[in-house]
Design a protein around this motif. Structure first.
Motif, short mmCIF file in Angstrom:
data_model
loop_
_atom_site.label_atom_id
_atom_site.label_comp_id
_atom_site.label_asym_id
_atom_site.label_seq_id
_atom_site.Cartn_x
_atom_site.Cartn_y
_atom_site.Cartn_z
N GLN A 83 -2.56 9.11 3.92
CA GLN A 83 -2.45 9.23 5.53
C GLN A 83 -1.83 10.74 5.67
OE1 GLN A 83 -3.33 7.38 7.83
NE2 GLN A 83 -3.86 5.63 6.47
N ASN A 121 -0.01 4.37 1.01
CA ASN A 121 -0.43 4.98 2.00
C ASN A 121 -0.44 6.44 1.86
OD1 ASN A 121 -1.40 3.00 3.70
ND2 ASN A 121 0.75 2.33 4.18
N ALA A 156 0.74 -1.07 -0.12
CA ALA A 156 -0.25 0.11 -0.09
C ALA A 156 0.78 1.42 0.10
CB ALA A 156 -0.81 0.00 1.28
#
Length: 167
Positions: free
Chosen positions: A162, A159, A157
């Protein structure tokens, strides 16, 4: 997202590297609609690509001048790229799925006979998107995946969302 796009009315097609052909090992490029940004070599993608992985609509990229079609992501725009691959042309599925995606403020970026690409803000939530796709894309008539959630090489992932959640 930084809005330093004095050329926002100047759309252009960029040839981005999409991978290597599995049979002849030749590079594959995809033309992607973008607009130039203030910094030389920087562009904002206007639509999510079909084959180029790791990016979506509204991402800002910088083209590598030494390597045709190669780029780095400068800034994420917050869009998820959803790619749907159809086994056979299916206008009814496309119409219904597009209507459902539009209800979530997403949009259809690319439509071919056997593929669809949607962009939708990550804030809609992965579970909402996956529930919707599970309802309409059953794996027999079509399959789907995210175009910019997993690293194209490692499968991990990315990410990137985030950082946007923290902002």
């Amino acid at each position: 997202m930084t809005d330093n796009a004095p050329f926002a009315d100047q759309e252009t097609l960029l040839e981005l590297y999409a991978g290597t052909h599995p049979v002849n090992n030749q590079p594959i490029f995809e033309k992607v609609l973008a607009t130039p940004l203030q910094n030389r070599g920087d562009f904002r993608l206007l639509k999510s690509p079909l084959f180029v992985r790791g990016v979506a609509a509204l991402d800002s990229i910088n083209l590598n001048v030494d390597s045709h079609g190669r780029f780095i992501v400068v800034e994420r725009g917050g869009s998820l790229s959803i790619r749907v691959f159809l086994r056979e042309p299916n206008e009814a599925l496309e119409m219904q799925l597009t209507a459902e995606i539009e209800k979530l403020a997403g949009c259809l970026d690319i439509k071919t006979e056997r593929a669809l690409v949607y962009s939708i803000h990550f804030g809609v939530g992965f579970s909402s998107i996956e529930q919707l796709m599970g309802k309409w894309v059953n794996g027999e008539a079509a399959s789907w995946n995210y175009g910019n959630v997993y690293d194209p090489d490692s499968g991990e992932a990315l990410n990137w969302w985030q950082d946007l959640l923290k902002a």
